[in-house]
Design a protein around this motif. Structure first.
Motif, PDB file in Angstrom:
ATOM      1  N   ASN A 249       0.847  -1.139   0.047  1.00  0.00           N
ATOM      2  CA  ASN A 249       0.096   0.028   0.075  1.00  0.00           C
ATOM      3  C   ASN A 249       0.815   0.975   0.185  1.00  0.00           C
ATOM      4  OD1 ASN A 249      -2.658   0.277  -0.041  1.00  0.00           O
ATOM      5  ND2 ASN A 249      -2.953   0.751   1.865  1.00  0.00           N
ATOM      6  N   ALA A 250       2.020   1.265   0.722  1.00  0.00           N
ATOM      7  CA  ALA A 250       2.905   2.411   0.847  1.00  0.00           C
ATOM      8  C   ALA A 250       3.476   2.511  -0.767  1.00  0.00           C
ATOM      9  CB  ALA A 250       3.810   2.170   1.792  1.00  0.00           C
ATOM     10  N   ALA A 251       4.021   1.659  -1.352  1.00  0.00           N
ATOM     11  CA  ALA A 251       4.343   1.591  -2.417  1.00  0.00           C
ATOM     12  C   ALA A 251       3.365   2.314  -3.615  1.00  0.00           C
ATOM     13  CB  ALA A 251       4.922   0.221  -3.008  1.00  0.00           C
ATOM     14  N   LEU A 252       2.154   1.928  -3.565  1.00  0.00           N
ATOM     15  CA  LEU A 252       1.104   2.761  -4.214  1.00  0.00           C
ATOM     16  C   LEU A 252       1.088   4.108  -3.999  1.00  0.00           C
ATOM     17  CD1 LEU A 252      -1.612  -0.166  -4.229  1.00  0.00           C
ATOM     18  CD2 LEU A 252      -0.049   0.384  -6.201  1.00  0.00           C
ATOM     19  N   VAL A 253       1.141   4.276  -2.744  1.00  0.00           N
ATOM     20  CA  VAL A 253       1.247   5.990  -2.224  1.00  0.00           C
ATOM     21  C   VAL A 253       2.409   6.719  -2.821  1.00  0.00           C
ATOM     22  CG1 VAL A 253       1.331   7.554  -0.337  1.00  0.00           C
ATOM     23  CG2 VAL A 253      -0.032   5.269  -0.079  1.00  0.00           C
ATOM     24  N   ALA A 254       3.484   5.937  -2.915  1.00  0.00           N
ATOM     25  CA  ALA A 254       4.639   6.763  -3.558  1.00  0.00           C
ATOM     26  C   ALA A 254       4.336   7.154  -4.845  1.00  0.00           C
ATOM     27  CB  ALA A 254       5.819   5.700  -3.439  1.00  0.00           C
ATOM     28  N   LEU A 255       3.797   6.129  -5.742  1.00  0.00           N
ATOM     29  CA  LEU A 255       3.372   6.069  -7.065  1.00  0.00           C
ATOM     30  C   LEU A 255       2.246   7.545  -7.129  1.00  0.00           C
ATOM     31  CD1 LEU A 255       3.168   2.479  -8.315  1.00  0.00           C
ATOM     32  CD2 LEU A 255       4.823   4.414  -8.985  1.00  0.00           C
ATOM     33  N   ILE A 256       1.252   7.587  -6.527  1.00  0.00           N
ATOM     34  CA  ILE A 256       0.191   8.504  -6.660  1.00  0.00           C
ATOM     35  C   ILE A 256       1.079   9.744  -6.265  1.00  0.00           C
ATOM     36  CG2 ILE A 256      -1.538   9.457  -5.256  1.00  0.00           C
ATOM     37  CD1 ILE A 256      -2.725   6.440  -4.871  1.00  0.00           C
ATOM     38  N   GLY A 257       2.087   9.916  -5.582  1.00  0.00           N
ATOM     39  CA  GLY A 257       2.841  11.248  -5.193  1.00  0.00           C
ATOM     40  C   GLY A 257       3.624  11.636  -6.513  1.00  0.00           C
ATOM     41  N   LEU A 258       3.655  10.858  -7.414  1.00  0.00           N
ATOM     42  CA  LEU A 258       4.255  11.425  -8.677  1.00  0.00           C
ATOM     43  C   LEU A 258       3.479  12.113  -9.666  1.00  0.00           C
ATOM     44  CD1 LEU A 258       6.242   8.121  -9.775  1.00  0.00           C
ATOM     45  CD2 LEU A 258       6.929  10.095  -8.172  1.00  0.00           C
ATOM     46  N   VAL A 259       1.919  12.069  -9.382  1.00  0.00           N
ATOM     47  CA  VAL A 259       1.107  12.718 -10.183  1.00  0.00           C
ATOM     48  C   VAL A 259       1.118  14.157 -10.138  1.00  0.00           C
ATOM     49  CG1 VAL A 259      -1.409  12.705 -10.856  1.00  0.00           C
ATOM     50  CG2 VAL A 259      -0.543  10.792 -10.194  1.00  0.00           C
ATOM     51  N   PRO A 260       1.152  14.644  -8.917  1.00  0.00           N
ATOM     52  CA  PRO A 260       1.128  16.256  -8.885  1.00  0.00           C
ATOM     53  C   PRO A 260       2.496  16.666  -9.412  1.00  0.00           C
ATOM     54  CG  PRO A 260       1.292  15.239  -6.829  1.00  0.00           C
ATOM     55  CD  PRO A 260       0.847  14.234  -7.661  1.00  0.00           C
ATOM     56  N   GLY A 309      -5.613   2.025   6.762  1.00  0.00           N
ATOM     57  CA  GLY A 309      -5.728   0.665   6.597  1.00  0.00           C
ATOM     58  C   GLY A 309      -6.717   0.515   5.332  1.00  0.00           C
ATOM     59  N   GLN A 310      -6.817   1.667   4.362  1.00  0.00           N
ATOM     60  CA  GLN A 310      -7.803   1.182   3.256  1.00  0.00           C
ATOM     61  C   GLN A 310      -6.692   0.735   2.151  1.00  0.00           C
ATOM     62  OE1 GLN A 310      -9.718   5.011   2.493  1.00  0.00           O
ATOM     63  NE2 GLN A 310     -10.717   5.048   4.657  1.00  0.00           N
ATOM     64  N   TRP A 311      -7.109  -0.352   1.505  1.00  0.00           N
ATOM     65  CA  TRP A 311      -6.583  -0.814   0.351  1.00  0.00           C
ATOM     66  C   TRP A 311      -6.715   0.100  -0.962  1.00  0.00           C
ATOM     67  CZ3 TRP A 311      -2.736  -3.309  -1.555  1.00  0.00           C
ATOM     68  CH2 TRP A 311      -2.412  -3.895  -2.420  1.00  0.00           C
ATOM     69  N   LEU A 312      -5.832   0.794  -1.410  1.00  0.00           N
ATOM     70  CA  LEU A 312      -5.639   1.929  -2.337  1.00  0.00           C
ATOM     71  C   LEU A 312      -6.408   1.385  -3.673  1.00  0.00           C
ATOM     72  CD1 LEU A 312      -2.567   3.658  -1.678  1.00  0.00           C
ATOM     73  CD2 LEU A 312      -4.758   4.689  -1.081  1.00  0.00           C
ATOM     74  N   PRO A 313      -6.366   0.415  -4.307  1.00  0.00           N
ATOM     75  CA  PRO A 313      -6.747   0.086  -5.400  1.00  0.00           C
ATOM     76  C   PRO A 313      -8.526  -0.051  -5.291  1.00  0.00           C
ATOM     77  CG  PRO A 313      -4.929  -1.319  -5.195  1.00  0.00           C
ATOM     78  CD  PRO A 313      -5.014  -0.665  -3.982  1.00  0.00           C
ATOM     79  N   ALA A 314      -8.815  -0.350  -4.137  1.00  0.00           N
ATOM     80  CA  ALA A 314     -10.501  -0.250  -3.829  1.00  0.00           C
ATOM     81  C   ALA A 314     -11.015   1.015  -3.508  1.00  0.00           C
ATOM     82  CB  ALA A 314     -10.726  -1.444  -2.810  1.00  0.00           C
ATOM     83  N   SER A 315     -10.147   2.280  -3.565  1.00  0.00           N
ATOM     84  CA  SER A 315     -10.436   3.504  -3.013  1.00  0.00           C
ATOM     85  C   SER A 315     -10.634   4.218  -4.060  1.00  0.00           C
ATOM     86  CB  SER A 315      -9.335   3.887  -2.016  1.00  0.00           C
ATOM     87  OG  SER A 315      -8.405   4.445  -2.643  1.00  0.00           O
ATOM     88  N   PRO A 316     -11.176   5.356  -3.952  1.00  0.00           N
ATOM     89  CA  PRO A 316     -11.362   6.425  -5.106  1.00  0.00           C
ATOM     90  C   PRO A 316     -10.043   7.181  -5.267  1.00  0.00           C
ATOM     91  CG  PRO A 316     -12.772   7.225  -3.040  1.00  0.00           C
ATOM     92  CD  PRO A 316     -11.955   5.817  -2.746  1.00  0.00           C
ATOM     93  N   VAL A 317      -9.135   6.943  -4.646  1.00  0.00           N
ATOM     94  CA  VAL A 317      -7.663   7.587  -4.710  1.00  0.00           C
ATOM     95  C   VAL A 317      -7.284   7.490  -6.177  1.00  0.00           C
ATOM     96  CG1 VAL A 317      -5.482   8.074  -4.202  1.00  0.00           C
ATOM     97  CG2 VAL A 317      -7.180   7.580  -2.459  1.00  0.00           C
TER      98      VAL A 317
END
Length: 344
Positions: A249-260, A309-317
């Motif tokens: 989940n943390a690795a996915l957050v790092a990827l999302i951080g590249l968007v802005p 503890g929310q699984w990011l692929p199942a969230s609206p992020v």
């Protein structure tokens, strides 16, 4: 795009890592100290962790994003107009972006490396639990919950296997003495819990666990009380039974951080066709600060989801990241069709 040591990607990557690793480390240590100085005080542990810890966890992410972006812009001359050496590099670099595309890629790779290390080292210390899918069932209709009113029905399309239900109703003013409204919850016609569920405050969290089971339909009925309740989108959440490790989940957050950062650099590149370095740098810093610190981008929501503890692929992020990706992609396309130094 050359990845070798003398190509723009490799040069920018090494320069960004060398310039930003120490500020990112100091920001991470500062965030850890500040998080320890303000321990959670809320009854709901997951909400408390996200509320208290997310600003301090975002601090090193903000430093890494701004540091990598600004370093790349200042290091590579063709990124802005009227810079010494820019024309020479434009003649040497093939393609309409004159190496700026590789520059952006190098900055994003440096940011990804730094933020992945930060999240991997700190997320667990900040209380990130194992991730579970959070599903929001769809209401069949909207309406108030009071004794004597029709039950509210919510449907989950795929019938996920769940173990927890989270209710956070909105409360209105009662017509008469205040008495907590008691709720009865059934899943596919079966009573989920015999524990008392009563709500008297606005957005009061009602949480209970049950034996893992598939849930296709939830029926919520008010059985007693005087406080009117309504359940808008997000007020009813089913928590899945399957666990995912928080490092993923943390690795996915790092990827999302590249968007802005991508959007900021792409817009700065477009402006740099006619604007000088100070303007381009200001654009990058302003966009990233508003997106991350101002919470207009997807990263703050992703960090809170990680700590809850929310699984990011199942969230609206991830869907929330699409507008920034489209803006950045459009800016890159316009930059390729707009010759550097032209004024039109």
């Amino acid at each position: 795009m050359r990845i070798g040591g003398r190509g723009p990607f490799g040069l920018v990557l090494r320069r960004c890592l060398a310039a930003v690793w120490l500020p990112t480390l100091l920001a991470a240590l500062a965030g850890l100290v500040l998080q320890r100085a303000a321990p959670p005080q809320l009854a709901d542990a997951a909400a408390a962790t996200a509320a208290v810890s997310s600003p301090w966890l975002m601090l090193p992410l903000l430093v890494a994003a701004i540091g990598a972006a600004v370093t790349a812009v200042r290091f590579w001359p063709p990124f802005a107009a009227q810079r010494p050496g820019a024309e020479t590099l434009r003649r040497l670099q093939r393609g309409p972006l004159a190496g700026n595309g590789a520059t952006i890629a190098g900055a994003l790779t440096a940011q990804l490396a730094l933020t992945s290390l930060v999240l991997g080292a700190l997320a667990g210390s900040f209380g990130a639990p194992a991730a579970r899918a959070h599903v929001e069932p769809r209401p069949a209709r909207e309406g108030l919950l009071l004794p004597g009113t029709a039950p509210l029905t919510f449907t989950a399309a795929d019938g996920p296997v769940c173990r927890t239900l989270l209710l956070r109703p909105h409360a209105g003013l009662p017509d008469g003495p205040i008495t907590a409204t008691r709720l009865e919850v059934r899943a596919d016609g079966e009573l989920l819990t015999t524990a008392p569920l009563a709500c008297v405050e606005d957005r009061q969290l009602l949480r209970f666990d049950f034996a893992p089971r598939s849930v296709h339909e939830l029926t919520i009925t008010a059985t007693a009380g005087t406080v009117p309740l309504w359940l808008p989108r997000g007020a009813v959440v089913l928590v899945g039974d399957a666990e995912r490790p928080w490092p993923l989940n943390a690795a996915l957050v790092a990827l999302i951080g590249l968007v802005p950062t991508f959007a900021a650099l792409a817009l700065a590149l477009l402006g740099g066709r006619v604007a000088a370095l100070p303007t381009v740098t200001t654009v990058v810093v302003a966009i990233l600060f508003v997106s991350i610190a101002g919470e207009l981008g997807p990263l703050p929501a992703a960090v809170r989801a990680l700590l809850r503890g929310q699984w990011l692929p199942a969230s609206p992020v991830f869907p929330a990241s699409i507008p920034s990706l489209l803006v950045g992609s459009l800016a890159m396309i316009l930059s390729m069709s707009w010759p550097a130094g032209s004024r039109r």
